[in-house]
Scaffold this motif. Structure first.
Motif, PDB file in Angstrom:
ATOM      1  N   MET A  80       0.842  -1.395   0.056  1.00  0.00           N
ATOM      2  CA  MET A  80      -0.191  -0.093  -0.112  1.00  0.00           C
ATOM      3  C   MET A  80       0.831   1.292   0.013  1.00  0.00           C
ATOM      4  N   LEU A  81       1.963   1.246   0.616  1.00  0.00           N
ATOM      5  CA  LEU A  81       2.704   2.480   0.683  1.00  0.00           C
ATOM      6  C   LEU A  81       3.662   2.549  -0.554  1.00  0.00           C
ATOM      7  N   LYS A  82       4.120   1.353  -1.319  1.00  0.00           N
ATOM      8  CA  LYS A  82       4.589   1.437  -2.427  1.00  0.00           C
ATOM      9  C   LYS A  82       3.554   2.049  -3.642  1.00  0.00           C
ATOM     10  N   ASN A  83       2.226   1.708  -3.403  1.00  0.00           N
ATOM     11  CA  ASN A  83       1.280   2.303  -4.205  1.00  0.00           C
ATOM     12  C   ASN A  83       0.955   3.705  -4.176  1.00  0.00           C
ATOM     13  N   HIS A  84       0.987   4.127  -3.023  1.00  0.00           N
ATOM     14  CA  HIS A  84       0.975   5.578  -2.510  1.00  0.00           C
ATOM     15  C   HIS A  84       2.280   6.282  -3.206  1.00  0.00           C
ATOM     16  N   LEU A  85       3.291   5.858  -3.040  1.00  0.00           N
ATOM     17  CA  LEU A  85       4.550   6.431  -3.418  1.00  0.00           C
ATOM     18  C   LEU A  85       4.508   6.587  -5.173  1.00  0.00           C
ATOM     19  N   ALA A  86       4.039   5.455  -5.516  1.00  0.00           N
ATOM     20  CA  ALA A  86       3.839   5.472  -6.895  1.00  0.00           C
ATOM     21  C   ALA A  86       2.947   6.565  -7.274  1.00  0.00           C
ATOM     22  N   GLY A  87       1.809   6.775  -6.865  1.00  0.00           N
ATOM     23  CA  GLY A  87       1.175   7.894  -6.999  1.00  0.00           C
ATOM     24  C   GLY A  87       1.701   9.102  -6.951  1.00  0.00           C
ATOM     25  N   GLY A  88       2.452   9.309  -6.102  1.00  0.00           N
ATOM     26  CA  GLY A  88       3.266  10.657  -5.727  1.00  0.00           C
ATOM     27  C   GLY A  88       4.099  10.754  -7.003  1.00  0.00           C
ATOM     28  N   VAL A  89       4.813   9.834  -7.617  1.00  0.00           N
ATOM     29  CA  VAL A  89       5.782   9.853  -8.655  1.00  0.00           C
ATOM     30  C   VAL A  89       5.054  10.476 -10.026  1.00  0.00           C
ATOM     31  N   ARG A  90       3.805   9.693  -9.965  1.00  0.00           N
ATOM     32  CA  ARG A  90       2.995  10.009 -11.340  1.00  0.00           C
ATOM     33  C   ARG A  90       2.530  11.278 -11.147  1.00  0.00           C
ATOM     34  N   ALA A 101      13.846   5.383  -2.270  1.00  0.00           N
ATOM     35  CA  ALA A 101      14.604   5.588  -1.190  1.00  0.00           C
ATOM     36  C   ALA A 101      13.743   5.373   0.097  1.00  0.00           C
ATOM     37  N   LYS A 102      12.665   5.972   0.059  1.00  0.00           N
ATOM     38  CA  LYS A 102      11.720   5.878   1.242  1.00  0.00           C
ATOM     39  C   LYS A 102      11.153   4.305   1.268  1.00  0.00           C
ATOM     40  N   PHE A 103      10.824   3.781   0.236  1.00  0.00           N
ATOM     41  CA  PHE A 103      10.467   2.540   0.562  1.00  0.00           C
ATOM     42  C   PHE A 103      11.269   1.598   1.204  1.00  0.00           C
ATOM     43  N   GLN A 104      12.712   1.862   0.738  1.00  0.00           N
ATOM     44  CA  GLN A 104      13.643   0.821   1.210  1.00  0.00           C
ATOM     45  C   GLN A 104      13.981   1.248   3.000  1.00  0.00           C
ATOM     46  N   ALA A 105      13.934   2.497   3.193  1.00  0.00           N
ATOM     47  CA  ALA A 105      13.928   3.034   4.707  1.00  0.00           C
ATOM     48  C   ALA A 105      12.786   2.189   5.324  1.00  0.00           C
ATOM     49  N   TRP A 106      11.604   2.173   4.688  1.00  0.00           N
ATOM     50  CA  TRP A 106      10.459   1.517   5.399  1.00  0.00           C
ATOM     51  C   TRP A 106      11.027   0.248   5.703  1.00  0.00           C
ATOM     52  N   LEU A 107      11.268  -0.445   4.614  1.00  0.00           N
ATOM     53  CA  LEU A 107      11.471  -1.877   4.553  1.00  0.00           C
ATOM     54  C   LEU A 107      12.479  -2.207   5.752  1.00  0.00           C
ATOM     55  N   ASP A 108      13.569  -1.408   5.826  1.00  0.00           N
ATOM     56  CA  ASP A 108      14.505  -1.604   6.729  1.00  0.00           C
ATOM     57  C   ASP A 108      14.004  -1.707   8.275  1.00  0.00           C
ATOM     58  N   GLU A 109      13.151  -0.539   8.524  1.00  0.00           N
ATOM     59  CA  GLU A 109      12.570  -0.381   9.697  1.00  0.00           C
ATOM     60  C   GLU A 109      11.669  -1.481  10.194  1.00  0.00           C
ATOM     61  N   LYS A 110      11.007  -2.025   9.086  1.00  0.00           N
ATOM     62  CA  LYS A 110      10.060  -3.088   9.142  1.00  0.00           C
ATOM     63  C   LYS A 110      11.094  -4.572   9.561  1.00  0.00           C
ATOM     64  N   ALA A 111      11.835  -4.783   8.873  1.00  0.00           N
ATOM     65  CA  ALA A 111      12.676  -5.804   9.091  1.00  0.00           C
ATOM     66  C   ALA A 111      13.291  -5.810  10.498  1.00  0.00           C
ATOM     67  N   GLY A 112      13.695  -4.568  11.028  1.00  0.00           N
ATOM     68  CA  GLY A 112      14.396  -4.776  12.241  1.00  0.00           C
ATOM     69  C   GLY A 112      13.176  -4.896  13.286  1.00  0.00           C
ATOM     70  N   LYS A 113      12.190  -4.355  12.985  1.00  0.00           N
ATOM     71  CA  LYS A 113      10.934  -4.773  14.383  1.00  0.00           C
ATOM     72  C   LYS A 113      10.709  -6.454  14.085  1.00  0.00           C
ATOM     73  N   ILE A 114      10.602  -7.170  12.936  1.00  0.00           N
ATOM     74  CA  ILE A 114      10.226  -8.288  12.850  1.00  0.00           C
ATOM     75  C   ILE A 114      11.547  -9.125  13.400  1.00  0.00           C
ATOM     76  N   ASP A 115      12.859  -8.846  13.272  1.00  0.00           N
ATOM     77  CA  ASP A 115      13.922  -9.422  13.960  1.00  0.00           C
ATOM     78  C   ASP A 115      13.781  -9.381  15.505  1.00  0.00           C
ATOM     79  N   ALA A 116      13.329  -7.901  15.881  1.00  0.00           N
ATOM     80  CA  ALA A 116      13.513  -7.952  17.182  1.00  0.00           C
ATOM     81  C   ALA A 116      12.074  -8.924  17.889  1.00  0.00           C
ATOM     82  N   LYS A 117      10.924  -8.911  17.303  1.00  0.00           N
ATOM     83  CA  LYS A 117      10.027  -9.779  17.421  1.00  0.00           C
ATOM     84  C   LYS A 117      10.332 -11.514  17.753  1.00  0.00           C
TER      85      LYS A 117
END
Length: 194
Positions: A80-90, A101-117
């Motif tokens: 959903m975030l990537k779709n939203h960002l693609a709309g911003g690019v359009r 870059a924003k999407f990759q930063a979000w993915l890194d943060e999410k991976a950190g949360k999953i690893d912590a869990k």
């Protein structure tokens, strides 16, 4: 033809496994689908989700409507975030590089949360095993102590029984002389003469 992104149930009874598919809204739940986008396995902790992000974004941009559960899964994986960002690019608000870059930063943060869990779950499991082992050791020590007490009591009872038997034999030996001379000597001592 209205298209839905939804879950299709597979797996055995009590162990569901879901495919995430783009399907015609009029098709049955487990029926014909247009494209398989991924797999969702809720049996693991945390749930395992394997999803084609770009394919899902393509279907969302073409007008596919996700169901509530599918939308939650897509949001969890960042579609959903990537779709939203693609709309911003359009619209020209972002460049493709900024959006990526924003999407990759979000993915890194999410991976950190999953690893912590995952780490917290493994730590909790190890702590539970350690507690169970300590409780088991304590119970085993108590059982061993109780068994030792029972064994000591049995040995003591056997020794007491042997001592009582020996005392009874000594009393019987003292009370009943074995020879006639001993009987006469015992009678004289008591003051009885024949």
């Amino acid at each position: 033809m209205p298209v839905k992104i939804r879950l299709q149930r597979h797996g055995k009874k009590g162990k569901p496994l879901y495919w995430i598919v783009a399907a015609d809204a009029r098709a049955t739940r487990d029926g014909k689908y247009l494209e398989k986008l991924g797999v969702y396995n809720p049996n693991t902790n945390p749930a395992t989700i394997d999803l084609d992000v770009d394919g899902s974004v393509k279907w969302l941009q073409n007008g596919a409507q996700p169901t509530d559960t599918a939308k939650a899964i897509l949001s969890y994986k960042g579609v959903m975030l990537k779709n939203h960002l693609a709309g911003g690019v359009r619209k020209g608000a972002l460049t493709e590089e900024q959006a990526e870059a924003k999407f990759q930063a979000w993915l890194d943060e999410k991976a950190g949360k999953i690893d912590a869990k995952k780490e917290s779950l493994t730590k909790a499991e190890a702590d539970a095993k350690a507690k169970a082992l300590a409780a088991e050791v304590k119970v085993n020590e108590e059982r061993a102590a109780a068994a030792a007490e029972v064994a000591n009591a049995a040995i003591k009872a056997e020794a007491d029984a042997k001592a009582a038997a020996q005392a009874a034999e000594e009393v019987v030996e003292d009370a009943a002389p074995q020879t006639i001379d001993d009987a006469q000597a015992a009678a004289q001592e008591e003051g009885k003469t024949e």
